[in-house]
Write a protein that holds these residues in place. Structure first.
Motif, PDB file in Angstrom:
ATOM      1  N   ALA A  40     -98.748  41.725  24.244  1.00 37.73           N
ATOM      2  CA  ALA A  40     -97.042  41.501  23.445  1.00 37.73           C
ATOM      3  C   ALA A  40     -97.025  40.312  22.048  1.00 37.73           C
ATOM      4  O   ALA A  40     -98.276  40.024  22.141  1.00 37.73           O
ATOM      5  CB  ALA A  40     -96.480  40.922  24.644  1.00 37.73           C
ATOM      6  N   ARG A  41     -96.118  40.716  21.361  1.00 39.67           N
ATOM      7  CA  ARG A  41     -96.328  39.942  20.059  1.00 39.67           C
ATOM      8  C   ARG A  41     -95.868  38.503  20.519  1.00 39.67           C
ATOM      9  O   ARG A  41     -95.921  37.141  20.054  1.00 39.67           O
ATOM     10  CB  ARG A  41     -95.179  39.972  19.184  1.00 39.67           C
ATOM     11  CG  ARG A  41     -95.521  41.369  18.854  1.00 39.67           C
ATOM     12  CD  ARG A  41     -93.953  41.551  18.411  1.00 39.67           C
ATOM     13  NE  ARG A  41     -92.872  42.089  18.316  1.00 39.67           N
ATOM     14  CZ  ARG A  41     -92.402  43.412  18.908  1.00 39.67           C
ATOM     15  NH1 ARG A  41     -93.875  44.320  18.729  1.00 39.67           N
ATOM     16  NH2 ARG A  41     -91.860  43.851  20.164  1.00 39.67           N
ATOM     17  N   HIS A  42     -95.475  37.856  21.852  1.00 37.72           N
ATOM     18  CA  HIS A  42     -94.859  37.100  22.218  1.00 37.72           C
ATOM     19  C   HIS A  42     -94.890  36.744  23.968  1.00 37.72           C
ATOM     20  O   HIS A  42     -94.988  36.911  24.303  1.00 37.72           O
ATOM     21  CB  HIS A  42     -93.706  36.106  21.307  1.00 37.72           C
ATOM     22  CG  HIS A  42     -93.662  34.390  21.973  1.00 37.72           C
ATOM     23  ND1 HIS A  42     -93.834  33.032  21.385  1.00 37.72           N
ATOM     24  CD2 HIS A  42     -92.253  34.120  23.146  1.00 37.72           C
ATOM     25  CE1 HIS A  42     -93.594  32.333  22.051  1.00 37.72           C
ATOM     26  NE2 HIS A  42     -92.516  32.946  22.702  1.00 37.72           N
ATOM     27  N   PHE A  43     -95.738  35.332  24.216  1.00 36.01           N
ATOM     28  CA  PHE A  43     -96.088  34.976  26.314  1.00 36.01           C
ATOM     29  C   PHE A  43     -95.565  33.810  25.975  1.00 36.01           C
ATOM     30  O   PHE A  43     -96.657  32.695  25.070  1.00 36.01           O
ATOM     31  CB  PHE A  43     -97.033  35.961  26.501  1.00 36.01           C
ATOM     32  CG  PHE A  43     -97.925  35.121  26.393  1.00 36.01           C
ATOM     33  CD1 PHE A  43     -99.235  34.336  26.968  1.00 36.01           C
ATOM     34  CD2 PHE A  43     -99.037  35.538  25.169  1.00 36.01           C
ATOM     35  CE1 PHE A  43    -100.143  34.232  26.894  1.00 36.01           C
ATOM     36  CE2 PHE A  43    -100.430  35.231  24.920  1.00 36.01           C
ATOM     37  CZ  PHE A  43    -100.602  34.579  25.593  1.00 36.01           C
ATOM     38  N   LYS A  44     -95.119  32.981  27.225  1.00 35.89           N
ATOM     39  CA  LYS A  44     -94.831  32.175  27.902  1.00 35.89           C
ATOM     40  C   LYS A  44     -95.827  31.808  29.004  1.00 35.89           C
ATOM     41  O   LYS A  44     -96.100  32.592  30.061  1.00 35.89           O
ATOM     42  CB  LYS A  44     -93.839  32.171  28.259  1.00 35.89           C
ATOM     43  CG  LYS A  44     -93.186  31.547  26.800  1.00 35.89           C
ATOM     44  CD  LYS A  44     -91.226  31.028  27.867  1.00 35.89           C
ATOM     45  CE  LYS A  44     -91.797  29.376  27.675  1.00 35.89           C
ATOM     46  NZ  LYS A  44     -89.902  29.249  27.949  1.00 35.89           N
ATOM     47  N   PRO A  45     -97.382  31.050  28.795  1.00 40.20           N
ATOM     48  CA  PRO A  45     -98.482  30.797  29.948  1.00 40.20           C
ATOM     49  C   PRO A  45     -97.697  29.887  30.496  1.00 40.20           C
ATOM     50  O   PRO A  45     -96.911  29.343  30.631  1.00 40.20           O
ATOM     51  CB  PRO A  45     -99.038  30.313  28.960  1.00 40.20           C
ATOM     52  CG  PRO A  45     -99.186  30.483  27.596  1.00 40.20           C
ATOM     53  CD  PRO A  45     -97.760  30.095  27.416  1.00 40.20           C
ATOM     54  N   GLU A  46     -97.641  30.245  31.763  1.00 40.69           N
ATOM     55  CA  GLU A  46     -97.290  29.321  33.383  1.00 40.69           C
ATOM     56  C   GLU A  46     -98.310  28.089  33.638  1.00 40.69           C
ATOM     57  O   GLU A  46     -99.609  28.182  33.692  1.00 40.69           O
ATOM     58  CB  GLU A  46     -97.895  30.372  34.258  1.00 40.69           C
ATOM     59  CG  GLU A  46     -97.032  30.233  35.225  1.00 40.69           C
ATOM     60  CD  GLU A  46     -96.977  31.216  37.212  1.00 40.69           C
ATOM     61  OE1 GLU A  46     -96.644  30.089  37.997  1.00 40.69           O
ATOM     62  OE2 GLU A  46     -97.208  32.268  36.011  1.00 40.69           O
ATOM     63  N   ILE A  47     -97.525  27.139  33.901  1.00 38.99           N
ATOM     64  CA  ILE A  47     -98.114  25.929  34.410  1.00 38.99           C
ATOM     65  C   ILE A  47     -99.085  25.899  35.390  1.00 38.99           C
ATOM     66  O   ILE A  47     -98.434  26.630  36.139  1.00 38.99           O
ATOM     67  CB  ILE A  47     -97.552  24.842  33.986  1.00 38.99           C
ATOM     68  CG1 ILE A  47     -97.999  23.613  33.569  1.00 38.99           C
ATOM     69  CG2 ILE A  47     -96.292  25.386  35.451  1.00 38.99           C
ATOM     70  CD1 ILE A  47     -98.515  23.510  32.611  1.00 38.99           C
ATOM     71  N   ARG A  48    -100.313  25.984  35.416  1.00 35.07           N
ATOM     72  CA  ARG A  48    -100.968  26.092  36.329  1.00 35.07           C
ATOM     73  C   ARG A  48    -102.686  25.229  36.263  1.00 35.07           C
ATOM     74  O   ARG A  48    -102.374  24.830  35.709  1.00 35.07           O
ATOM     75  CB  ARG A  48    -101.619  26.920  37.099  1.00 35.07           C
ATOM     76  CG  ARG A  48    -102.298  27.791  35.909  1.00 35.07           C
ATOM     77  CD  ARG A  48    -103.510  28.510  35.936  1.00 35.07           C
ATOM     78  NE  ARG A  48    -101.915  30.274  36.411  1.00 35.07           N
ATOM     79  CZ  ARG A  48    -102.852  30.942  37.404  1.00 35.07           C
ATOM     80  NH1 ARG A  48    -103.275  31.280  37.664  1.00 35.07           N
ATOM     81  NH2 ARG A  48    -102.376  31.911  37.762  1.00 35.07           N
ATOM     82  N   VAL A  49    -102.529  24.480  37.949  1.00 31.74           N
ATOM     83  CA  VAL A  49    -103.766  23.632  37.701  1.00 31.74           C
ATOM     84  C   VAL A  49    -105.155  24.602  38.430  1.00 31.74           C
ATOM     85  O   VAL A  49    -105.042  24.319  39.942  1.00 31.74           O
ATOM     86  CB  VAL A  49    -103.436  22.253  38.006  1.00 31.74           C
ATOM     87  CG1 VAL A  49    -104.799  21.456  38.752  1.00 31.74           C
ATOM     88  CG2 VAL A  49    -102.606  21.705  37.562  1.00 31.74           C
ATOM     89  N   SER A  50    -105.572  24.838  37.736  1.00 34.44           N
ATOM     90  CA  SER A  50    -106.866  25.352  38.106  1.00 34.44           C
ATOM     91  C   SER A  50    -108.233  25.315  38.918  1.00 34.44           C
ATOM     92  O   SER A  50    -108.588  26.002  40.131  1.00 34.44           O
ATOM     93  CB  SER A  50    -107.249  26.631  37.069  1.00 34.44           C
ATOM     94  OG  SER A  50    -107.971  26.302  36.109  1.00 34.44           O
ATOM     95  N   CYS A  51    -108.174  23.833  38.939  1.00 40.46           N
ATOM     96  CA  CYS A  51    -109.639  23.369  39.502  1.00 40.46           C
ATOM     97  C   CYS A  51    -109.424  21.918  38.765  1.00 40.46           C
ATOM     98  O   CYS A  51    -109.132  21.031  37.802  1.00 40.46           O
ATOM     99  CB  CYS A  51    -111.279  23.270  38.200  1.00 40.46           C
ATOM    100  SG  CYS A  51    -112.532  23.343  38.857  1.00 40.46           S
ATOM    101  N   LEU A  52    -110.031  21.000  39.813  1.00 39.39           N
ATOM    102  CA  LEU A  52    -109.685  19.595  39.979  1.00 39.39           C
ATOM    103  C   LEU A  52    -111.381  19.287  39.945  1.00 39.39           C
ATOM    104  O   LEU A  52    -112.499  19.107  40.714  1.00 39.39           O
ATOM    105  CB  LEU A  52    -109.193  18.943  40.727  1.00 39.39           C
ATOM    106  CG  LEU A  52    -107.737  18.696  40.462  1.00 39.39           C
ATOM    107  CD1 LEU A  52    -106.330  18.637  42.043  1.00 39.39           C
ATOM    108  CD2 LEU A  52    -107.459  18.071  39.032  1.00 39.39           C
ATOM    109  N   GLN A  53    -111.619  17.567  39.570  1.00 32.94           N
ATOM    110  CA  GLN A  53    -113.360  17.348  39.433  1.00 32.94           C
ATOM    111  C   GLN A  53    -112.953  16.033  39.083  1.00 32.94           C
ATOM    112  O   GLN A  53    -112.754  15.063  38.885  1.00 32.94           O
ATOM    113  CB  GLN A  53    -113.735  18.189  39.213  1.00 32.94           C
ATOM    114  CG  GLN A  53    -115.682  17.803  38.516  1.00 32.94           C
ATOM    115  CD  GLN A  53    -115.709  18.748  40.558  1.00 32.94           C
ATOM    116  OE1 GLN A  53    -115.560  19.532  40.392  1.00 32.94           O
ATOM    117  NE2 GLN A  53    -116.767  17.656  41.045  1.00 32.94           N
ATOM    118  N   PHE A  54    -113.695  14.848  39.999  1.00 36.76           N
ATOM    119  CA  PHE A  54    -113.921  13.625  40.327  1.00 36.76           C
ATOM    120  C   PHE A  54    -115.037  13.500  39.689  1.00 36.76           C
ATOM    121  O   PHE A  54    -116.138  13.583  39.893  1.00 36.76           O
ATOM    122  CB  PHE A  54    -113.985  13.127  41.427  1.00 36.76           C
ATOM    123  CG  PHE A  54    -112.774  11.917  40.936  1.00 36.76           C
ATOM    124  CD1 PHE A  54    -113.455  10.502  41.154  1.00 36.76           C
ATOM    125  CD2 PHE A  54    -111.172  11.014  41.889  1.00 36.76           C
ATOM    126  CE1 PHE A  54    -112.575   8.962  40.961  1.00 36.76           C
ATOM    127  CE2 PHE A  54    -110.467  10.297  41.463  1.00 36.76           C
ATOM    128  CZ  PHE A  54    -112.003   9.163  41.185  1.00 36.76           C
TER     129      PHE A  54
END
Length: 913
Positions: free
Chosen positions: A696-710
């Motif tokens: 597409a010419r323009h898209f809005k990525p979806e907010i997400r948290v894919s990984c967490l690390q301490f």
């Protein structure tokens, strides 16, 4: 401990969109990254992301000439006035429409912004406190289409504005008698940039089709005449005659006209005139290549132009001599900036997220950074917390330094998306799993892929785990439902574990015992015993599909997140559930623009997709398809804090409720393709696409948290999100947190104890007050010969606190040997007692090790360089010494021969006499 953690850095993204700007001294670069800005210190090789954010992606950045202020403007026209010294927001303003460019005048008194076809000039904010920092001074009209660029003359008397209607307008910042406005044509495409010559009104204009026009002015800057004062009658008459300039109570409006009539042309005979003296073309070979950005350095007459194909040209003006041409990317160059000395050129490519700083004279890179141009999927800390490794959907594995925030190595051997990354216990080997059917091990000494693990049949690996010794590598398959075990040393496949009836979603090794936990979509968690021929030790049954599993750092507890939004805690030795957290409501989902159902309804099907224990094991971090990261207390099973990882409304699923202003009788405005081929248009994504339709010419990525690390040091944690890799760390300098405080513990009493040489009491009192600067003052006042005695008399409770202080002080202090003496004496005298509490003290000790290791690396490089220089100097001195000896011996030989001749002559004279 985790509640006061604050945002400290953004890794993985170095440039998103907008204009790049060099700082006043030319050694720093300001780069917009989404809705934040990063400051790159090019001399010290460090990067810092400011702890402030706009509500949409930043499109324009304007730096004040003194380098103290910056104006950040986002896609919607909302502006923030930011102090670069205090790193805080001073003022907020809204221009109500998208702004294309912003520029301060060289004297710092005014700034100009362009929106639509209007140019607005404001009084620049000063150093005094003001009620309104943005005061409108003048409004300029003239262009018929959107304005694109701004440039000022050196004395701030005039400025030029380029437009998409192929015209360039020169406006006077003041009311000059011979220059109010001037319109320049001569182009066949939109104006990309316009530049004044140094201390002159001569002008260069560059258009999108690759044409450069050189304009010469018949008047110098000193020839601009101030507008004479007008009488009241004359002023009234001019208002009635509808002249081009008229005043309003708030601001002055200047309206330009392209075709003045005959009467006006007679009046303008004495006014400024421009003539085109030359026109040059960049696309001489006939290949059509859009010019996308340009920058000009007035002192060196250097013009830099960037094109849509990723090529840039360097030309010397006004003769248009090509210095050199280079291709730096296969994507369009979005922004170019030149530093004050004219040596360094910065390029930003928004398509791939590239940021380059090029030194054109030596033809070398000063900075070359690129983030993951697709979303990041996984992250892991090195055992000492110095490095972070990330894997992304772009099939790349990148290793970042936590101290500099720079990526120093990128591995590109994978051919499909990377699903998991991890470090081995040594910290010098990175292991990654990918959908291309391989698990690869990379060596951080030689930066090479030294092991490639594959399965007998091609399969896609979805998760990865390495045991505490670093010898056993395991990966789970998402299509054959099997777990593969390899040996790191030999690279051979040791075993294939089967038993699950669904895709393997997560793997985790027990840090203490030889047990592997595997989670699957078949609603089970299986525990495999490595010492008992990989037999299934236990099978834990759950009510829903299992998404992620994680062991506590001491290995005594197992946390499991499932599809129904629950986090359950298990005693894996006895296969007993010890607790659970209902976390679905804490996720607080947002509603996407095209969702048919509300956020509350869609949240019923959402859950946590990543879990991570804190370093001490008392808390657990959880994240998923949401803008929040939740921190729970494991023992109490309650929510401690929710971190909002982003406030960027340029991302999808950020709002809980849809904006009714965007709804029409035909549906959402997001469905309408406004661009009609323009690069900023909005296109309908394909059904089920989460990351945006790349075609597409323009898209809005979806907010997400894919990984967490301490972090193993216990001082920070990292989250891979749609925005990039966010680092949150503890900032203990901003809070007052006393320990066992009583009435007598005051700064004055502590200083009295110091003067009385009661050092142990002073240290204990300083730690009770728990003010970092006071503790530092006490420690640095104590003589180094007293350290041994004080360490031996210090109570055990304060040894841990002193170690933690030493670790943080070693990071920033220049008293390296002094603090190393303290650390050495403490560990030697209290080592045995500390060993009994090693599990609790491990994060503190790793924090100390990280600080010492960083200094060791820096000092060792310096020492090696000094040794090399000394050897070089000795070799040269020896060579010169040998040469000098040879010269002196030759001279002595000449002197001996001369003396022989003299003796012979004297003998002859004596004989003759």
């Amino acid at each position: 401990l985790l509640s006061p953690a604050q945002f400290s850095g953004l890794l993985g993204t170095v440039y998103r969109r907008g204009n790049l700007s060099f700082t006043r001294d030319g050694s720093g670069l300001v780069s917009p990254v989404g809705n934040r800005i990063s400051l790159f210190d090019l001399k010290n090789n460090k990067c810092e992301t400011l702890p402030l954010a706009t509500r949409h992606n930043i499109t324009c950045v304007g730096l004040s000439p003194d380098g103290n202020f910056a104006i950040l403007i986002d896609e919607e026209g909302a502006a923030l006035l930011v102090s670069l010294i205090g790193k805080s927001v001073i003022h907020q303003f809204h221009f109500h429409k998208p702004v294309h460019s912003v520029s301060f005048s060289p004297d710092g008194k005014k700034f100009v912004i362009t929106k639509d076809n209007v140019v607005l000039m404001y009084h620049a904010p000063g150093r005094k406190r003001e009620f309104n920092a943005f005061v409108l001074d003048k409004t300029y009209y003239g262009p018929y289409d959107e304005t694109t660029c701004i440039d000022w003359t050196d004395d701030s008397k005039c400025f030029a504005v380029g437009s998409k209607d192929m015209s360039t307008w020169v406006f006077g910042a003041e009311r000059w008698a011979n220059l109010i406005y001037y319109s320049l044509g001569g182009h066949k495409d939109a104006i990309v940039a316009c530049f004044f010559e140094e201390n002159s009104l001569d002008l260069y204009t560059v258009s999108q089709d690759g044409a450069l026009c050189v304009w010469q002015c018949d008047t110098e800057l000193d020839g601009l005449k101030p507008m004479p004062p007008k009488g009241e009658a004359k002023e009234k008459k001019e208002k009635d005659d509808d002249e081009e300039c008229f005043e309003e109570p708030r601001c002055e409006e200047i309206r330009g006209k392209d075709n003045p009539n005959e009467k006006e042309s007679k009046e303008t005979r004495e006014k400024v005139k421009y003539s085109r003296v030359a026109k040059h073309f960049f696309n001489k070979e006939g290949d059509f290549n859009n010019l996308t950005s340009a920058a000009y350095h007035k002192k060196t007459h250097l013009l830099v132009t960037g094109f849509a194909s990723g090529i840039f040209h360097l030309h010397e003006l006004p003769d248009f001599n090509l210095i050199h041409s280079l291709s730096i990317s296969d994507q369009r160059i979005s922004s170019i900036s030149i530093n004050c000395t004219g040596d360094w050129i910065a390029f930003g490519c928004s398509g791939l997220g590239q940021l380059l700083v090029w030194e054109w004279q030596s033809e070398s890179y000063v900075l070359k950074q690129q983030g993951h141009f697709n979303s990041m999927v996984s992250v892991a800390y090195s055992p000492d917390g110095q490095y972070i490794v990330t894997g992304g959907d772009d099939a790349k594995v990148k290793v970042w330094s936590t101290s500099s925030s720079f990526c120093f190595v990128t591995f590109t051997e994978h051919t499909s998306g990377v699903t998991a990354v991890t470090f081995t216990s040594s910290g010098y080997v990175v292991v990654s799993a990918s959908l291309d059917g391989t698990v690869r091990a990379f060596d951080l000494h030689r930066y090479r892929n030294f092991r490639t693990f594959t399965s007998p049949r091609p399969t896609q690996f979805s998760c990865l785990a390495v045991d505490s010794s670093g010898e056993i590598v395991s990966a789970g398959s998402q299509d054959s439902f099997e777990i593969f075990i390899w040996s790191m040393q030999s690279g051979r496949l040791l075993d294939v574990l089967s038993g699950h009836e669904g895709p393997i979603s997560s793997l985790s090794f027990n840090p203490v015992k030889c047990v592997l936990a595997s989670a699957s979509w078949d609603k089970t968690v299986k525990l495999w015993d490595m010492l008992d021929s990989w037999r299934t030790k236990e099978t834990l049954m759950l009510n829903s599909d299992v998404l992620v599993v994680a062991f506590r750092p001491d290995g005594k507890e197992l946390a499991v997140a499932s599809l129904n939004g629950q986090i359950t805690f298990w005693d894996h030795e006895n296969a007993v559930q010890t607790g659970s957290i209902e976390g679905r409501h804490d996720l607080q989902m947002g509603r996407k623009e095209l969702d048919k159902i509300t956020a509350k309804q869609s949240a019923k099907g959402k859950s946590f997709t990543t879990l991570c224990y804190s370093a001490d094991g008392q808390s657990i971090l959880a994240g998923g398809l949401s803008k929040f990261v939740c921190i729970y207390n494991v023992k109490e099973q309650i929510l401690m804090k929710k971190f909002e990882i982003s406030c960027n409304f340029s991302l999808d699923a950020m709002e809980e409720y849809l904006d009714r202003r965007k709804m029409t009788e035909f549906g959402s405005m997001a469905l309408i393709d406004e661009g009609a081929g323009d690069e900023d248009g909005v296109a309908i994504p394909l059904p089920g696409v989460k990351r945006g339709d790349m075609s597409a010419r323009h898209f809005k990525p979806e907010i997400r948290v894919s990984c967490l690390q301490f972090s193993p040091t216990g001082r920070s944690w990292a989250a891979t999100t749609t925005e990039g890799l966010l680092i949150y760390s503890l900032d203990s300098g901003l809070m007052f947190d006393p320990f066992e405080l009583d009435v007598d513990v005051t700064p004055s009493n502590i200083r009295k104890m110091l003067h009385g040489k009661e050092y142990t009491v002073a240290i204990i009192m300083a730690f009770k007050l728990n003010e970092k600067k006071l503790i530092q003052e006490v420690i640095e006042t104590i003589p180094s010969n007293e350290v041994d005695v004080i360490c031996s008399s210090l109570p055990d409770l304060y040894v841990e606190k002193l170690l933690e202080f030493l670790a943080s002080a070693l990071e920033i202090s220049c008293h390296l040997e002094f603090y190393l003496i303290w650390a050495h004496k403490l560990l030697m005298l209290h080592g045995q007692k500390l060993k009994t509490r090693s599990e609790k003290l491990l994060p503190v000790l790793q924090f100390l090790q990280k600080s010492i290791q960083r200094h060791f690396d820096d000092v060792s490089k310096l020492c090696e360089w000094n040794i090399y220089n000394i050897k070089y100097a000795l070799a040269i001195s020896q060579q010169r010494g040998v040469k000098r000896l040879a010269d002196t011996s030759a001279e002595e030989g000449d002197m001996d021969s001369d003396s022989d001749y003299i003796m012979q002559d004297s003998h002859k004279e004596a004989f003759s006499s």
